[in-house]
Design an enzyme around this catalytic site. Structure first.
Site, PDB file in Angstrom:
ATOM      1  N   CYS A 113      60.767  64.983  64.427  1.00 37.23           N
ATOM      2  CA  CYS A 113      61.301  64.151  63.348  1.00 37.23           C
ATOM      3  C   CYS A 113      60.487  62.870  63.241  1.00 37.23           C
ATOM      4  CB  CYS A 113      62.774  63.824  63.581  1.00 37.23           C
ATOM      5  SG  CYS A 113      63.053  62.823  65.065  1.00 37.23           S
ATOM      6  N   CYS A 120      60.095  60.583  66.243  1.00 34.12           N
ATOM      7  CA  CYS A 120      59.062  60.977  67.207  1.00 34.12           C
ATOM      8  C   CYS A 120      57.716  60.387  66.810  1.00 34.12           C
ATOM      9  CB  CYS A 120      58.950  62.495  67.268  1.00 34.12           C
ATOM     10  SG  CYS A 120      60.502  63.344  67.638  1.00 34.12           S
ATOM     11  N   CYS A 140      18.937  73.251  89.775  1.00 34.36           N
ATOM     12  CA  CYS A 140      19.310  72.556  90.998  1.00 34.36           C
ATOM     13  C   CYS A 140      20.578  71.758  90.782  1.00 34.36           C
ATOM     14  CB  CYS A 140      18.171  71.634  91.453  1.00 34.36           C
ATOM     15  SG  CYS A 140      17.862  70.288  90.295  1.00 34.36           S
ATOM     16  N   CYS A 176      20.692  69.203  88.010  1.00 32.02           N
ATOM     17  CA  CYS A 176      21.002  69.737  86.679  1.00 32.02           C
ATOM     18  C   CYS A 176      22.509  69.795  86.465  1.00 32.02           C
ATOM     19  CB  CYS A 176      20.411  71.133  86.515  1.00 32.02           C
ATOM     20  SG  CYS A 176      18.631  71.215  86.747  1.00 32.02           S
ATOM     21  N   ASP A 205      30.234  54.500  34.816  1.00 25.11           N
ATOM     22  CA  ASP A 205      28.806  54.225  34.704  1.00 25.11           C
ATOM     23  C   ASP A 205      28.272  55.134  33.605  1.00 25.11           C
ATOM     24  OD1 ASP A 205      26.226  53.234  35.461  1.00 25.11           O
ATOM     25  OD2 ASP A 205      25.886  55.161  36.440  1.00 25.11           O
ATOM     26  N   ASP A 248      27.426  57.497  40.362  1.00 20.17           N
ATOM     27  CA  ASP A 248      26.698  58.568  41.041  1.00 20.17           C
ATOM     28  C   ASP A 248      26.650  58.398  42.547  1.00 20.17           C
ATOM     29  OD1 ASP A 248      24.877  56.561  41.470  1.00 20.17           O
ATOM     30  OD2 ASP A 248      23.396  57.318  40.055  1.00 20.17           O
ATOM     31  N   ASP A 279      25.217  53.018  42.532  1.00 21.53           N
ATOM     32  CA  ASP A 279      26.492  52.366  42.247  1.00 21.53           C
ATOM     33  C   ASP A 279      27.312  52.080  43.508  1.00 21.53           C
ATOM     34  OD1 ASP A 279      26.082  52.545  39.433  1.00 21.53           O
ATOM     35  OD2 ASP A 279      26.590  54.661  39.552  1.00 21.53           O
TER      36      ASP A 279
END
Length: 849
Positions: free
Chosen positions: A16, A19, A83, A86, A504, A710, A714
């Protein structure tokens, strides 16, 4: 997490709106966590995390609050490890991914096991992190839930709840028959007394109701009591208290009737049992409906194929999409979906991009053309070089944007948050007060209990919590399917309140591809037409402005048999934003631009000024050219209106909005274009950096303004407007300055965006009105305010039914948005716009770029 990180994860246990508030407060209290946004409908939370907080801190806080984050585990196959060093590097790389709780790497098996917060990442993110560390990785097993898994998970949850409800109903039916039958069926009460006896009847009801509460209804007590113990009661707490009170009173009446006042002995086992049945059934319906709210996201996820044919070492191999890397060469057969974004290197075909842009007409693709992952190849075969893979593809970005928009919290939600913060505790207080008032005003313990339980059960914070997020999820998802992306969730509400839409001109109202229509030489000049065209074309060559490209195309194509085909190279190129360009061409100083550039350079334009006015009034964009400080020519460029421009303006007018145009053109030209389109207001002569001021001018009188551009030139205006709408091309989805992106690049999408916004906000208001009205009206009824005048007291069973229907109504109402259809499509544009739709009109003055 050493840097600021956006984290999204799935949360369990929310039922709800109360919560939601507790989760938000628990996370907001953490040092380093900000911008917390909880979505009850998707059961997820988004936040920004900075040091010292990390994924583990967040998970611990959610656990402590009683709303654990869902965990998942992934197993990766790691290559190139040799190794122990790594192993350490891979573990550190994986542990650094936002959302990872623990990473364990096994050198012997060359695998990594990663525990992480579900929803925060994908296996592709883990593989990419390992690969960046120098160790290529691939998923050996998928993690928990992906977006496409939400519906199956919710369906499974719904099926589980239905099974619980059916079991509870089977156990409850005899209870209802024994208790309610005595009241509803004549002679039933006496029959029970003569046969099994009333005490035995109550014992049978006790056993069956105990099974209902301890079995199918156990979930309410497990969660509700725990929430009460934390001092944070939720919807489960109300159900637990209500049914527990009815059950407890009935147990006392059955086994220890002497402790009750005389005349108050009665049982309410049937109320406790039926409440559990109805609420379980309601939650099953909720789970199923919640799964459907994310249908759009699942549809988008489903667009990506699981595998693709990749050429490696000359062989065609079937490769999982997650294993495709940039620069891989893909073979796309007829009818197949394109797996990732790429560029066609061989072949020709028509590609259906409707699932991305909303445009139904397939687009022809040839070598050099971009293609988008998720689109469908037509009849031809293509070879495509992958350019963007994994989370970088257009489709992945769209999904991410839609998910973020769906998770946003609108301003309208703030009232709900303030109310739900104290709603459940307030209901508990009202229920207690109801019992006390009944005991004082009409000493009837049974009726006081009925009223108190009814208040607890009928209160429905679920409906308030679901009212906004479900509508947002469905509305933004349906918008994405129509090619309208709400990058920011609050734009959904802001667009609904917009009064003025400012457009525009170049590339928005017009095609954005102007063509040279006139080149008139100044009298007495020493240059011929071909030479002037070559010089000004060379000067414009470095510019990317549409007008510069129009002049360049004309110069390269030539203006007759004696016109040059190759252009000289420009030196010392200089662009002056909003004015024009200057360059040195073969030793000549060449200026091309608006009249203000010539004035600035002290060049007299009077000989051609009259002709410039005529061209402007005819809808041309007039520019001047000067060579070596002397006026050389007048150039006219025309840009055709988009076919949908006039129809779009008319549709916006029909929705009560005024339309403005912002342009750098002269007022005469701007008014001519406005007349063709039916535009109300013109702001002309604006330099690119002056569009922000133009928007402030349009805001006068408290009006709210949306700006459509665009998304490139702009950007400042898009960011400054109340709502910035960027017209994309189907791949421009990362336009950070815009609030809304129209994927198809079609102006008609503005009308669709407005309509989606209005319909979604109307839906939200309907949901909120219902949720608040329901609680405001029925809680007093449940408390018994109608009893003195009409003798009406609401049964707890009816209260449970009403509460269930309240949540289901909100979800069902939100799902209606899935039926939204585009209000403007390709067939809605008139063939002519007060004349020819392809009539050239004036574009922006020279080289505003």
């Amino acid at each position: 997490m050493t840097a600021s990180t956006h984290l999204k994860l799935a949360v369990e246990g929310m039922s709800c709106a109360s919560c939601v508030g507790r989760v938000e407060r628990a996370l907001a209290a953490l040092d380093g966590v900000s911008d917390v946004s909880v979505n009850l409908a998707s059961e997820s939370v988004q936040m920004t995390v900075d040091a010292p907080a990390d994924a583990a801190t967040v998970a611990d806080a959610l656990d402590a609050a009683g709303y654990p984050a869902r965990r998942a585990r992934a197993v990766l196959r790691i290559d190139s490890m040799s190794c122990a060093s790594c192993v350490g590097r891979v573990e550190r790389a994986l542990a650094a991914v936002p959302g990872v709780l623990a990473a364990r790497v096994n050198l012997a098996s060359e695998t990594a096991t990663v525990d992480y917060l579900e929803g925060a990442l994908s296996t592709a993110d883990l593989g990419a992190a390992s690969e960046r560390a120098g160790y290529p990785a691939r998923a050996e097993s998928e993690p928990g839930e992906q977006p496409s898994d939400a519906a199956p998970r919710k369906d499974a949850e719904a099926r589980s709840l239905v099974r619980r409800a059916m079991l509870a109903a089977a156990l409850t039916l005899p209870v209802v028959a024994l208790e309610m039958g005595s009241h509803l069926i004549p002679g039933m009460h006496e029959l029970i007394g003569r046969s099994i006896g009333h005490q035995n009847s109550w014992l049978i009801q006790f056993v069956l109701t105990t099974l209902v509460l301890a079995g199918p209804g156990r979930i309410f007590y497990g969660k509700g009591v725990a929430a009460l113990m934390r001092g944070a009661p939720d919807m489960n707490s109300l159900v637990a208290l209500g049914t527990g009170a009815a059950y407890g009173y009935s147990v006392v009446a059955t086994f220890a009737p002497g402790v009750l006042p005389a005349g108050t002995r009665a049982v309410y086992f049937e109320a406790a049992a039926v409440i559990v049945v109805l609420i379980l059934l309601g939650r099953a319906l909720e789970a199923r409906a919640k799964g459907r709210t994310g249908a759009a996201i699942r549809a988008l996820v489903g667009l990506s194929p699981r595998s693709a044919t990749v050429l490696r070492d000359g062989d065609a191999q079937e490769v999982a999409v997650d294993d495709i890397r940039a620069d891989d060469l893909l073979l796309v057969h007829p009818g197949e979906r394109i797996a990732v974004d790429g560029e066609v290197v061989e072949g020709r075909a028509h590609v259906d991009e409707s699932m991305i842009t909303g445009e139904p007409v397939p687009v022809e693709k040839a070598p050099g053309d971009p293609v988008t992952g998720g689109t469908v190849n037509g009849a031809g075969s293509l070879r495509v070089r992958a350019t963007r893979v994994g989370a970088d593809t257009t489709l992945a970005q769209i999904i991410r944007m839609v998910e973020e928009a769906q998770g946003a919290k609108l301003p309208i939600q703030s009232l709900v948050d303030r109310v739900t913060l104290w709603f459940v505790p307030a209901v508990m207080v009202v229920a207690t007060a109801t019992v006390l008032v009944w005991l004082v005003a009409a000493p009837a313990l049974g009726m006081a209990l009925v009223a108190g339980v009814s208040v607890l059960i009928i209160a429905c914070p679920c409906a308030m919590g679901l009212a906004t997020p479900t509508s947002i999820m469905v509305g933004t998802g349906r918008a994405a399917e129509m090619g309208v992306l709400f990058r920011k969730g609050d734009a959904l509400q802001a667009l609904d309140r917009v009064d003025v839409v400012a457009l525009d001109k170049t590339g928005t109202l017009t095609e954005g591809r102007p063509e040279l229509t006139e080149l008139e030489l100044a009298e007495g000049g020493e240059w011929d037409r071909a030479r002037v065209l070559a010089l000004i074309g060379a000067a414009e060559a470095p510019s990317e402005h549409p007008i510069a490209q129009a002049i360049l195309r004309a110069a390269r194509d030539g203006a007759g048999d004696d016109a040059p085909k190759a252009l000289p190279e420009a030196q010392d190129f200089e662009t002056r934003t909003g004015y024009g360009v200057r360059a040195q061409v073969e030793g000549h100083d060449v200026l091309v631009g608006a009249a203000r550039l010539m004035t600035q350079e002290g060049i007299d334009t009077a000989p051609l000024a009259g002709r410039e006015t005529e061209l402007a009034e005819a809808g041309r964009s007039a520019l001047f050219a000067a060579i070596d400080g002397r006026l050389a020519a007048l150039i006219a460029v025309a840009d055709p209106l988009k076919p949908a421009s006039a129809a779009t303006v008319a549709a916006l007018h029909a929705r009560g909005m005024s339309v403005a145009m912002i342009t750098g053109d002269k007022p005469e030209t701007a008014r001519a274009i406005a007349a063709r389109c039916g535009i109300d207001h013109v702001v002309a002569g604006v330099l690119p950096d002056g569009k922000v001021a133009a928007l402030d001018e349009l805001r006068s009188g408290g009006r709210r303004v949306a700006f459509v551009g665009d998304g490139i030139n702009d950007a400042p205006a898009l960011a400054h407007a109340d709502v910035g709408i960027a017209i994309g091309t189907g791949t421009d989805v990362a336009i950070e300055s815009a609030d809304v992106v129209l994927m198809s690049g079609d102006l008609r999408g503005v009308v669709n965006a407005v309509e989606i916004s209005r319909r979604t906000m109307r839906n939200i208001r309907q949901n909120l009105f219902w949720a608040f009205s329901y609680n405001t009206a029925l809680i007093p009824v449940a408390a018994g305010v109608l009893y003195p005048a009409f003798g009406l007291l609401l049964s707890p069973i009816l209260a449970a039914g009403a509460m269930t229907l309240s949540s289901v109504f909100v979800l069902s109402n939100a799902l209606r948005l899935r039926r939204l259809r585009p209000v403007m499509n390709e067939g809605d544009s008139p063939a002519t716009l007060e004349g020819r739709s392809d009539t050239p009109v004036k574009a922006e003055p020279a080289n505003a770029a």
